[in-house]
Design a protein around this motif. Structure first.
Motif, short mmCIF file in Angstrom:
data_model
loop_
_atom_site.label_atom_id
_atom_site.label_comp_id
_atom_site.label_asym_id
_atom_site.label_seq_id
_atom_site.Cartn_x
_atom_site.Cartn_y
_atom_site.Cartn_z
N GLN A 57 0.83 -1.21 0.00
CA GLN A 57 0.00 0.00 0.00
C GLN A 57 0.86 1.26 0.00
O GLN A 57 0.56 2.23 -0.70
N VAL A 58 1.94 1.26 0.78
CA VAL A 58 2.83 2.42 0.80
C VAL A 58 3.45 2.62 -0.57
O VAL A 58 3.52 3.74 -1.08
N THR A 59 3.89 1.53 -1.20
CA THR A 59 4.48 1.64 -2.53
C THR A 59 3.47 2.14 -3.54
O THR A 59 3.79 2.96 -4.40
N LYS A 60 2.24 1.67 -3.43
CA LYS A 60 1.20 2.07 -4.38
C LYS A 60 0.87 3.55 -4.25
O LYS A 60 0.76 4.26 -5.25
N TYR A 61 0.68 4.03 -3.04
CA TYR A 61 0.20 5.39 -2.84
C TYR A 61 1.31 6.43 -2.67
O TYR A 61 1.11 7.59 -3.00
N ALA A 62 2.45 6.04 -2.14
CA ALA A 62 3.52 7.02 -1.92
C ALA A 62 4.64 6.89 -2.94
O ALA A 62 5.38 7.84 -3.16
N GLY A 63 4.79 5.74 -3.54
CA GLY A 63 5.85 5.54 -4.53
C GLY A 63 7.04 4.80 -3.95
O GLY A 63 7.24 4.74 -2.74
N LYS A 66 9.80 7.04 -1.96
CA LYS A 66 9.43 7.39 -0.59
C LYS A 66 9.44 6.16 0.31
O LYS A 66 9.81 6.23 1.48
N LYS A 67 9.05 5.02 -0.24
CA LYS A 67 9.10 3.78 0.53
C LYS A 67 10.55 3.46 0.90
O LYS A 67 10.87 3.10 2.03
#
Length: 126
Positions: A57-63, A66-67
Motif C-alpha cells: 500500500q505504501v508503494t502504491k500510494y507514496a511511490g 518514498k518507501k
C-alpha cells in the motif's frame, strides 16, 4: 510474478530426494502441512503478511522512492535505538553513511522530480 512464485513452489515441492525435498515432502504428506504449529507460530506469519500488505500500500500510494526513504529512516532509527538501549557502539561506516542519507533525503524533498515535465518531453519525442 505470482505465476513465477507458484511455479517455484511447485518445483520445490516436487523436487527429487537428491535436492532435499523428499524428507519434507514425506513429512507433509504424513502429518500435514501445519504439523508442529502452535497458535504462537501464527503470530510472526500473520505479522509478516500484514507487513507485506502495508508495504504494498505504501508503494502504491507514496511511490517506491518514498518507501525506500522510509526503510532507510527506519534502519537509522533502529541503529540509534540499539545504541541507546543496548549500549552498542555505532559503526564507522554507519556514521559515514548517515549524513549522506540525510543529505539525499533533504535534496529529494527540496527538489522533487517533476513527472509532468518528463511526460511532456516524452510526448514531444514520440
Amino acid at each position: 510474478a505470482i505465476f513465477s512464485l507458484c511455479m517455484l513452489a511447485v518445483l520445490i515441492a516436487f523436487t527429487p530426494d537428491a535436492l532435499g525435498g523428499g524428507r519434507d515432502r514425506a513429512r507433509i504428506l504424513e502429518e500435514g502441512l501445519f504439523s508442529g504449529w502452535t497458535p504462537k507460530t501464527g503470530i510472526p506469519v500473520f505479522a509478516s503478511a500484514i507487513g507485506g500488505i502495508f508495504v504494498g500500500q505504501v508503494t502504491k500510494y507514496a511511490g517506491g522512492v518514498k518507501k525506500s526513504f522510509s526503510v532507510i529512516f527506519g534502519i537509522m532509527l533502529t541503529t540509534l535505538l540499539q545504541s541507546v538501549v543496548y549500549g552498542r557502539q555505532i559503526s564507522t561506516l554507519t556514521c559515514l553513511a548517515a549524513p549522506l542519507v540525510i543529505t539525499a533525503m533533504i535534496i529529494h524533498s527540496l527538489y522533487p522530480v517533476n513527472t509532468r515535465a518528463k511526460e511532456s518531453e516524452v510526448r514531444k519525442v514520440t
